[in-house]
Motif scaffolding. Structure first.
Motif, PDB file in Angstrom:
ATOM      1  N   GLN A 185      -9.781   8.995   1.727  1.00  0.00           N
ATOM      2  CA  GLN A 185      -8.804   8.822   1.011  1.00  0.00           C
ATOM      3  C   GLN A 185      -8.041   7.692   1.950  1.00  0.00           C
ATOM      4  O   GLN A 185      -7.460   6.816   0.991  1.00  0.00           O
ATOM      5  CB  GLN A 185      -7.814   9.909   0.775  1.00  0.00           C
ATOM      6  N   PHE A 186      -8.089   7.769   3.054  1.00  0.00           N
ATOM      7  CA  PHE A 186      -7.130   6.559   3.926  1.00  0.00           C
ATOM      8  C   PHE A 186      -7.887   5.455   3.917  1.00  0.00           C
ATOM      9  O   PHE A 186      -7.405   4.350   3.875  1.00  0.00           O
ATOM     10  CB  PHE A 186      -7.108   7.099   5.278  1.00  0.00           C
ATOM     11  N   MET A 187      -9.382   5.540   3.883  1.00  0.00           N
ATOM     12  CA  MET A 187     -10.080   4.202   3.460  1.00  0.00           C
ATOM     13  C   MET A 187      -9.631   3.489   2.309  1.00  0.00           C
ATOM     14  O   MET A 187      -9.612   2.320   2.141  1.00  0.00           O
ATOM     15  CB  MET A 187     -11.773   4.393   3.782  1.00  0.00           C
ATOM     16  N   LYS A 188      -9.445   4.289   1.318  1.00  0.00           N
ATOM     17  CA  LYS A 188      -9.331   3.733  -0.097  1.00  0.00           C
ATOM     18  C   LYS A 188      -7.848   3.050  -0.028  1.00  0.00           C
ATOM     19  O   LYS A 188      -7.570   1.914  -0.596  1.00  0.00           O
ATOM     20  CB  LYS A 188      -9.043   4.845  -1.086  1.00  0.00           C
ATOM     21  N   ARG A 189      -6.887   3.607   0.688  1.00  0.00           N
ATOM     22  CA  ARG A 189      -5.732   3.108   0.918  1.00  0.00           C
ATOM     23  C   ARG A 189      -5.647   1.626   1.745  1.00  0.00           C
ATOM     24  O   ARG A 189      -5.148   0.871   1.418  1.00  0.00           O
ATOM     25  CB  ARG A 189      -4.528   4.076   1.638  1.00  0.00           C
ATOM     26  N   ILE A 190      -6.479   1.721   2.708  1.00  0.00           N
ATOM     27  CA  ILE A 190      -6.709   0.475   3.431  1.00  0.00           C
ATOM     28  C   ILE A 190      -7.247  -0.553   2.776  1.00  0.00           C
ATOM     29  O   ILE A 190      -6.862  -1.713   2.961  1.00  0.00           O
ATOM     30  CB  ILE A 190      -7.703   0.934   4.806  1.00  0.00           C
ATOM     31  N   ALA A 191      -8.354  -0.135   2.193  1.00  0.00           N
ATOM     32  CA  ALA A 191      -9.101  -1.234   1.015  1.00  0.00           C
ATOM     33  C   ALA A 191      -8.149  -1.892   0.128  1.00  0.00           C
ATOM     34  O   ALA A 191      -8.069  -3.221  -0.200  1.00  0.00           O
ATOM     35  CB  ALA A 191     -10.173  -0.595   0.429  1.00  0.00           C
ATOM     36  N   ALA A 192      -7.087  -1.100  -0.204  1.00  0.00           N
ATOM     37  CA  ALA A 192      -6.065  -1.589  -1.350  1.00  0.00           C
ATOM     38  C   ALA A 192      -5.037  -2.622  -0.733  1.00  0.00           C
ATOM     39  O   ALA A 192      -4.105  -3.003  -1.351  1.00  0.00           O
ATOM     40  CB  ALA A 192      -5.484  -0.581  -2.132  1.00  0.00           C
ATOM     41  N   ASP A 193      -4.961  -2.172   0.644  1.00  0.00           N
ATOM     42  CA  ASP A 193      -3.789  -2.809   1.341  1.00  0.00           C
ATOM     43  C   ASP A 193      -3.875  -4.338   1.104  1.00  0.00           C
ATOM     44  O   ASP A 193      -4.957  -5.076   1.281  1.00  0.00           O
ATOM     45  CB  ASP A 193      -4.028  -2.365   2.897  1.00  0.00           C
ATOM     46  N   ASP A 194      -2.792  -4.907   1.296  1.00  0.00           N
ATOM     47  CA  ASP A 194      -2.632  -6.473   1.035  1.00  0.00           C
ATOM     48  C   ASP A 194      -3.353  -7.131   2.486  1.00  0.00           C
ATOM     49  O   ASP A 194      -3.984  -8.313   2.401  1.00  0.00           O
ATOM     50  CB  ASP A 194      -1.454  -6.970   0.830  1.00  0.00           C
ATOM     51  N   ARG A 195      -3.173  -6.609   3.370  1.00  0.00           N
ATOM     52  CA  ARG A 195      -3.630  -6.971   4.745  1.00  0.00           C
ATOM     53  C   ARG A 195      -5.203  -6.799   4.884  1.00  0.00           C
ATOM     54  O   ARG A 195      -5.683  -7.377   5.909  1.00  0.00           O
ATOM     55  CB  ARG A 195      -3.033  -6.180   5.652  1.00  0.00           C
TER      56      ARG A 195
ATOM     57  N   THR B  70      -7.651  -8.122   3.047  1.00  0.00           N
ATOM     58  CA  THR B  70      -8.000  -9.327   2.597  1.00  0.00           C
ATOM     59  C   THR B  70      -7.188 -10.741   2.841  1.00  0.00           C
ATOM     60  O   THR B  70      -5.892 -10.628   2.847  1.00  0.00           O
ATOM     61  CB  THR B  70      -8.200  -9.469   0.995  1.00  0.00           C
ATOM     62  N   ASP B  71      -8.106 -11.656   3.082  1.00  0.00           N
ATOM     63  CA  ASP B  71      -7.080 -13.217   3.249  1.00  0.00           C
ATOM     64  C   ASP B  71      -6.733 -13.673   1.921  1.00  0.00           C
ATOM     65  O   ASP B  71      -7.021 -13.166   1.000  1.00  0.00           O
ATOM     66  CB  ASP B  71      -7.615 -13.859   4.390  1.00  0.00           C
ATOM     67  N   ALA B  72      -6.264 -14.995   1.845  1.00  0.00           N
ATOM     68  CA  ALA B  72      -5.892 -15.551   0.777  1.00  0.00           C
ATOM     69  C   ALA B  72      -7.215 -16.174  -0.033  1.00  0.00           C
ATOM     70  O   ALA B  72      -7.219 -16.035  -1.300  1.00  0.00           O
ATOM     71  CB  ALA B  72      -5.174 -16.880   1.085  1.00  0.00           C
ATOM     72  N   ASP B  73      -8.474 -16.230   0.580  1.00  0.00           N
ATOM     73  CA  ASP B  73      -9.758 -16.264  -0.164  1.00  0.00           C
ATOM     74  C   ASP B  73     -10.539 -15.406  -0.586  1.00  0.00           C
ATOM     75  O   ASP B  73     -11.393 -15.110  -1.268  1.00  0.00           O
ATOM     76  CB  ASP B  73     -10.491 -17.215   0.859  1.00  0.00           C
ATOM     77  N   GLY B  74      -9.905 -13.984  -0.265  1.00  0.00           N
ATOM     78  CA  GLY B  74     -10.523 -12.759  -0.671  1.00  0.00           C
ATOM     79  C   GLY B  74     -11.463 -12.397   0.189  1.00  0.00           C
ATOM     80  O   GLY B  74     -11.980 -11.204  -0.086  1.00  0.00           O
ATOM     81  N   ASN B  75     -11.717 -12.811   1.353  1.00  0.00           N
ATOM     82  CA  ASN B  75     -12.494 -12.421   2.505  1.00  0.00           C
ATOM     83  C   ASN B  75     -11.905 -11.122   3.178  1.00  0.00           C
ATOM     84  O   ASN B  75     -10.483 -11.076   3.511  1.00  0.00           O
ATOM     85  CB  ASN B  75     -12.894 -13.453   3.575  1.00  0.00           C
ATOM     86  N   ARG B  76     -12.683 -10.200   3.534  1.00  0.00           N
ATOM     87  CA  ARG B  76     -11.973  -9.158   4.481  1.00  0.00           C
ATOM     88  C   ARG B  76     -11.428  -9.555   5.899  1.00  0.00           C
ATOM     89  O   ARG B  76     -12.051 -10.414   6.379  1.00  0.00           O
ATOM     90  CB  ARG B  76     -13.134  -7.909   4.560  1.00  0.00           C
ATOM     91  N   THR B  77     -10.458  -8.683   6.311  1.00  0.00           N
ATOM     92  CA  THR B  77      -9.681  -9.389   7.474  1.00  0.00           C
ATOM     93  C   THR B  77     -10.300  -8.540   8.604  1.00  0.00           C
ATOM     94  O   THR B  77     -10.776  -7.292   8.351  1.00  0.00           O
ATOM     95  CB  THR B  77      -8.256  -9.388   7.458  1.00  0.00           C
TER      96      THR B  77
END
Length: 72
Positions: free
Chosen positions: A22-32, A34-41
């Protein structure tokens, strides 16, 4: 004593398998995540690694708890 420790290990494993995904789902949905190009940070990558380690440890706890119940 073995019974108590086995139950503790199983409780830990069940709790971890309920909480971390559940925490991973929240992390994946967090704005931080992905960057402006949609790549994972790095924010996402670090959390994914930490959660993976936590789930591996939970799996080991679960196996140890079951072994303790069976052979303890």
């Amino acid at each position: 004593m073995t019974l108590v420790l086995s139950i503790l290990l199983l409780t830990n494993a069940i709790f971890a398998f309920m909480v971390w995904p559940q925490f991973m789902k929240r992390i994946a949905a967090d704005d931080r995540s992905t960057d402006a190009d949609g790549n994972r940070t790095k924010f996402y990558s670090v959390h994914r690694k930490l959660i993976t380690i936590a789930l591996i440890l939970a799996g080991i706890s679960g196996v140890a708890g079951v072994v303790g119940l069976i052979f303890g």
